[in-house]
Each structure stands twice: as structure tokens, then as C-alpha cells.
Scaffold this motif. Structure first.
Motif, PDB file in Angstrom:
ATOM      1  N   SER A 138      69.841 111.146   3.523  1.00  0.00           N
ATOM      2  CA  SER A 138      68.881 112.169   3.936  1.00  0.00           C
ATOM      3  C   SER A 138      68.547 112.092   5.429  1.00  0.00           C
ATOM      4  O   SER A 138      68.455 113.127   6.098  1.00  0.00           O
ATOM      5  CB  SER A 138      67.598 112.048   3.110  1.00  0.00           C
ATOM      6  N   THR A 178      81.256 117.243   7.912  1.00  0.00           N
ATOM      7  CA  THR A 178      81.009 116.936   6.506  1.00  0.00           C
ATOM      8  C   THR A 178      79.519 116.707   6.334  1.00  0.00           C
ATOM      9  O   THR A 178      78.928 115.909   7.070  1.00  0.00           O
ATOM     10  CB  THR A 178      81.765 115.669   6.061  1.00  0.00           C
ATOM     11  N   GLN A 222      76.364 115.142   5.516  1.00  0.00           N
ATOM     12  CA  GLN A 222      76.125 113.719   5.322  1.00  0.00           C
ATOM     13  C   GLN A 222      75.280 113.450   4.065  1.00  0.00           C
ATOM     14  O   GLN A 222      74.321 114.182   3.792  1.00  0.00           O
ATOM     15  CB  GLN A 222      75.436 113.142   6.553  1.00  0.00           C
ATOM     16  N   PRO A 223      75.641 112.407   3.295  1.00  0.00           N
ATOM     17  CA  PRO A 223      74.942 112.145   2.031  1.00  0.00           C
ATOM     18  C   PRO A 223      73.553 111.535   2.189  1.00  0.00           C
ATOM     19  O   PRO A 223      72.667 111.801   1.378  1.00  0.00           O
ATOM     20  CB  PRO A 223      75.881 111.176   1.311  1.00  0.00           C
TER      21      PRO A 223
END
Length: 230
Positions: free
Chosen positions: A21, A16, A18-19
Motif C-alpha cells: 500500500s 506494474t 505495486q502490491p
């Protein structure tokens, strides 16, 4: 290159985007290393197979390299594209863009130690010799015409290389993905020529590359290629 990418491959969050940074940057770096490690491992395993090009492999955003069957997890195509784009930036001499068809973004990976630059030089040397003494100046002006049969049968991408020196593996861990991305000799050359158009620095770049058919049609796949010429 990172050495712990295959460990992360067995963790569900790795699949997934990753949100955060900083986490995404780390994830991209790990996927880039995994891509080169996978290509190098399988290329070296099949180096004695004359039907497979040992130095080039192609991956796209829907490739099974982004799927872990034991977890039943696949990185979404958009996320996979981000990882592939990062690999181009991180390893510009070993990864080049081939096509940009939405989420079916694809890259070419060079598994030889000298990378794409070495392959370009081998191809150029082969063209000059097979052109019966053609110089770079003459090639630029008059050009040299080759068929893909000639290019593939001569293994022009490894011209004058007695043995292929592969990139060193960056991990001692087991490669968790089967052999995907392999190309036969002819397709490897075709994809390589496509990738040259996306290379910002290239020894072949000064020479125009023109694909053609013997009957003059535009039907693909093309039968031959002209290097250079005005």
C-alpha cells in the motif's frame, strides 16, 4: 508535486501496480505529477497553434502516456485507471473525470494555473456577456442558447485572458512521452461540459446544461447547448 517522476518512468516496476500500500501510494503520486507535467509541457509547446486548445487535454487508461517504448512496457488499463483516479483526488482543480467506461476511464486535465475553476468562470463570464446583458438570475430562469461553433470560435474558455498562464513544470527532466491528449477548440469545450457534470464544486453547477440539435434529434455530436433555464 513530485519532481522525480520522469526518472521513475524509465524503471520497469513503474509500469506494474505495486502490491504494498505505501509503495502503491507513492507510485500513484508520481504518476499524477507526471500526468500534469506532461500536459503542461506539451500545452505550452503548442500555445501558438490556433487549432489546439491550450488549456485542456484528455487522457484515458489506454493512453500512450502509460507506455514507454524504450522499455516496451505499458501500465495495464486497470492500473492506469487507479493512477487517473488518484490524480483527480490529488489535484481536484486541475483534473476531472470525463467518462467511466470500465478500464477506458478518462480524465480532463487543465494546464492553466487557475485550473478548472478559472475556466468555468471564464465560460460563465462569456455566456453572460454574449447573452446581451444576461444576469445570473436571468440565466438561471430563462437560459442562453449557444452553438458549438460560437463557443469554439470565440475561445470562450479563455475569455478575457490576454495570455494563458500555464502551471509551472515540476521537473527539469526531458518529457519522455510525445504529444498525446491534445484537443481542438470544439472538442475541448464538449469534453469540458461533460466533465462539469462530475465536478463536486462548480460555479456552473447551479445552471442546467442541455445539449441539443437544431432539428430536435438526439444524434451526437450535438450542435448546440443551452445554459440555464427552467
Amino acid at each position: 508535486m513530485s519532481s522525480d517522476h520522469w526518472g521513475f518512468f524509465n524503471l520497469p516496476p513503474f509500469f506494474t501496480a505495486q502490491p504494498a500500500s505505501t509503495t502503491l501510494e507513492r507510485q500513484c503520486s508520481l504518476w499524477s505529477s507526471l500526468l500534469l507535467d506532461h500536459a503542461t509541457y506539451h500545452a505550452s509547446e503548442r500555445k501558438g497553434d490556433p487549432s489546439i486548445c491550450p488549456v485542456l487535454r484528455v487522457y484515458n487508461a489506454n493512453s500512450d502516456i502509460f507506455f514507454n517504448p524504450s522499455l516496451n512496457r505499458r501500465l495495464h488499463a486497470h492500473g492506469a485507471r487507479v493512477m487517473l483516479e488518484t490524480s483527480i483526488t490529488q489535484y481536484p482543480n486541475h483534473v476531472a473525470k470525463v467518462s467511466d467506461d470500465g478500464d477506458n476511464f478518462s480524465v480532463l486535465v487543465a494546464t492553466n494555473k487557475g485550473g478548472l475553476k478559472e475556466l468555468e468562470q471564464s465560460l460563465l463570464s462569456w455566456i453572460l456577456e454574449m447573452g446581451q446583458g444576461t444576469t445570473t438570475a436571468a440565466l438561471s430562469k430563462k437560459g442562453a442558447v449557444m452553438t458549438f461553433d460560437e463557443l469554439s470560435e470565440s475561445q470562450c474558455l479563455t475569455y478575457n485572458q490576454k495570455t494563458v498562464t500555464f502551471l509551472p513544470r515540476t521537473s527539469s527532466e526531458k518529457v519522455s512521452v510525445g504529444d498525446v491528449g491534445a484537443l481542438n477548440q470544439e472538442n475541448a469545450i464538449r469534453v469540458f461540459l461533460e466533465a462539469l457534470n462530475n465536478r463536486p464544486v462548480s460555479v456552473m453547477q447551479p445552471f442546467k446544461i442541455t445539449l441539443f440539435n437544431l432539428d430536435g434529434s438526439n444524434k451526437q455530436p450535438y450542435q448546440g447547448v443551452k445554459f440555464g433555464g427552467e
